[in-house]
Design a protein around this motif. Structure first.
Motif, PDB file in Angstrom:
ATOM      1  N   ARG A   4       0.846  -1.189   0.000  1.00 16.98           N
ATOM      2  CA  ARG A   4       0.000   0.000   0.000  1.00 16.98           C
ATOM      3  C   ARG A   4       0.885   1.244   0.000  1.00 16.98           C
ATOM      4  O   ARG A   4       1.742   1.403   0.857  1.00 16.98           O
ATOM      5  CB  ARG A   4      -0.897   0.029   1.240  1.00 16.98           C
ATOM      6  N   SER A   6       0.797   5.616  -0.588  1.00 18.32           N
ATOM      7  CA  SER A   6       0.082   6.840  -0.901  1.00 18.32           C
ATOM      8  C   SER A   6       0.751   7.456  -2.126  1.00 18.32           C
ATOM      9  O   SER A   6       1.910   7.178  -2.441  1.00 18.32           O
ATOM     10  CB  SER A   6       0.148   7.814   0.276  1.00 18.32           C
ATOM     11  N   TYR A   9       3.863   9.232  -1.098  1.00 15.23           N
ATOM     12  CA  TYR A   9       4.986   8.319  -0.848  1.00 15.23           C
ATOM     13  C   TYR A   9       5.650   7.949  -2.169  1.00 15.23           C
ATOM     14  O   TYR A   9       6.877   7.997  -2.305  1.00 15.23           O
ATOM     15  CB  TYR A   9       4.504   7.059  -0.118  1.00 15.23           C
ATOM     16  N   GLU A 145       2.582  10.810   8.409  1.00 17.09           N
ATOM     17  CA  GLU A 145       1.605   9.742   8.135  1.00 17.09           C
ATOM     18  C   GLU A 145       2.181   8.682   7.210  1.00 17.09           C
ATOM     19  O   GLU A 145       1.901   7.481   7.369  1.00 17.09           O
ATOM     20  CB  GLU A 145       0.320  10.336   7.549  1.00 17.09           C
ATOM     21  N   ASP A 146       3.008   9.093   6.237  1.00 13.98           N
ATOM     22  CA  ASP A 146       3.631   8.120   5.347  1.00 13.98           C
ATOM     23  C   ASP A 146       4.740   7.364   6.055  1.00 13.98           C
ATOM     24  O   ASP A 146       4.950   6.166   5.810  1.00 13.98           O
ATOM     25  CB  ASP A 146       4.177   8.819   4.097  1.00 13.98           C
ATOM     26  N   ASP A 149       2.988   4.831   8.183  1.00 18.11           N
ATOM     27  CA  ASP A 149       2.421   3.790   7.326  1.00 18.11           C
ATOM     28  C   ASP A 149       3.507   2.835   6.859  1.00 18.11           C
ATOM     29  O   ASP A 149       3.300   1.608   6.805  1.00 18.11           O
ATOM     30  CB  ASP A 149       1.708   4.416   6.116  1.00 18.11           C
ATOM     31  N   THR A 152       4.375   0.586   9.685  1.00 19.88           N
ATOM     32  CA  THR A 152       3.294  -0.382   9.882  1.00 19.88           C
ATOM     33  C   THR A 152       3.438  -1.548   8.914  1.00 19.88           C
ATOM     34  O   THR A 152       3.253  -2.724   9.290  1.00 19.88           O
ATOM     35  CB  THR A 152       1.926   0.294   9.691  1.00 19.88           C
ATOM     36  N   GLN A 153       3.768  -1.240   7.679  1.00 21.71           N
ATOM     37  CA  GLN A 153       3.946  -2.302   6.694  1.00 21.71           C
ATOM     38  C   GLN A 153       5.172  -3.155   7.005  1.00 21.71           C
ATOM     39  O   GLN A 153       5.133  -4.380   6.888  1.00 21.71           O
ATOM     40  CB  GLN A 153       4.047  -1.696   5.291  1.00 21.71           C
TER      41      GLN A 153
END
Length: 234
Positions: A4, A6, A9, A145-146, A149, A152-153
């Motif tokens: 995923r 953005s 990103y 936020e990126d 993220d 998180t990945q």
């Protein structure tokens, strides 16, 4: 599972690949070697050396039969050091030219360790699962936020710890970030994004199964970066 991303990103990742494979390639090669550099770059080199040593200190001394991802490996210094402890390292960077330099600089003997050099996206799930992930100064160009993220990945395929750095929101970094906006786009390096530590910790507290461990800030002239450790629990 698909990666995923953005759009921001992806855009920033492509800009970084272009910058480090063209405009900054030789400067980065010099910075990460023993070549003589200017006073400003010397402080950056010293800061990066100190940060790398700090992150390596946070990894186990014995890394035999342990998979490590060097996410944003650049010219490979950290990956080589981890391999010399016995790790099976995957070193990946968006800049294919820097990965080629890393491959050329790899010592002929690194003990029991191994290094797989790759160019591409550090978030590619096909890279597999790792005990430890290190992202030294490779997430500092992304919005909070990126950045979160991406972590998180990476957390979804990490069994032990994630060690990463961010650019702490200091007066100097914030001022440099604002001044940089006035330069023509063709003259700019990809901007470092100052990140508030409290905001970052709050975002990371939502990462289930993980807790925040050690932190260390390194300041050396024009280099300021802060390391943070995420540890899997449960």
């Amino acid at each position: 599972m698909a990666t995923r991303h953005s759009s921001e990103y992806d855009h920033r990742r492509e800009a970084l690949a272009t910058y480090f494979d063209s405009t900054a390639r030789q400067a980065w090669i010099d910075l990460t070697s023993d070549a003589k550099v200017s006073g400003i770059r010397a402080t950056v080199r010293a800061g990066r050396d100190a940060m790398r040593a700090n992150l390596l200190d946070w990894l186990p001394t014995d890394l035999r039969r342990t998979k490590v991802l060097d996410a944003g490996c650049g010219t490979g210094s950290l990956a080589v050091a981890a391999a010399c402890r016995g790790a099976e390292v995957t070193g990946i960077d968006v800049a294919a030219g820097l990965v080629e330099v890393a491959r050329e600089r790899t010592p002929s003997f690194i003990g029991h360790g191994r290094i797989h050099w790759r160019s591409g996206d550090m978030l590619d799930p096909q890279l597999g699962t790792f005990a430890h992930v290190v992202a030294m100064d490779s997430l500092i160009h992304y919005q909070p936020e990126d950045l979160v993220d991406a972590l998180t990945q990476l957390a979804q395929r990490t069994t032990g710890s994630i060690l990463f750095t961010f650019a702490p929101r200091t007066r100097l970094l914030s001022a440099m970030h604002e001044v940089g906006k006035f330069f023509p786009k063709s003259d700019r390096s990809p901007a470092i994004v100052p990140t508030a530590e409290d905001d970052l910790r709050e975002r990371l507290s939502r990462l289930q199964g993980w807790s925040i461990g050690r932190t260390q800030r390194i300041s050396s002239g024009f280099y300021t970066s802060q390391a943070l450790e995420l540890v899997r629990h449960g």
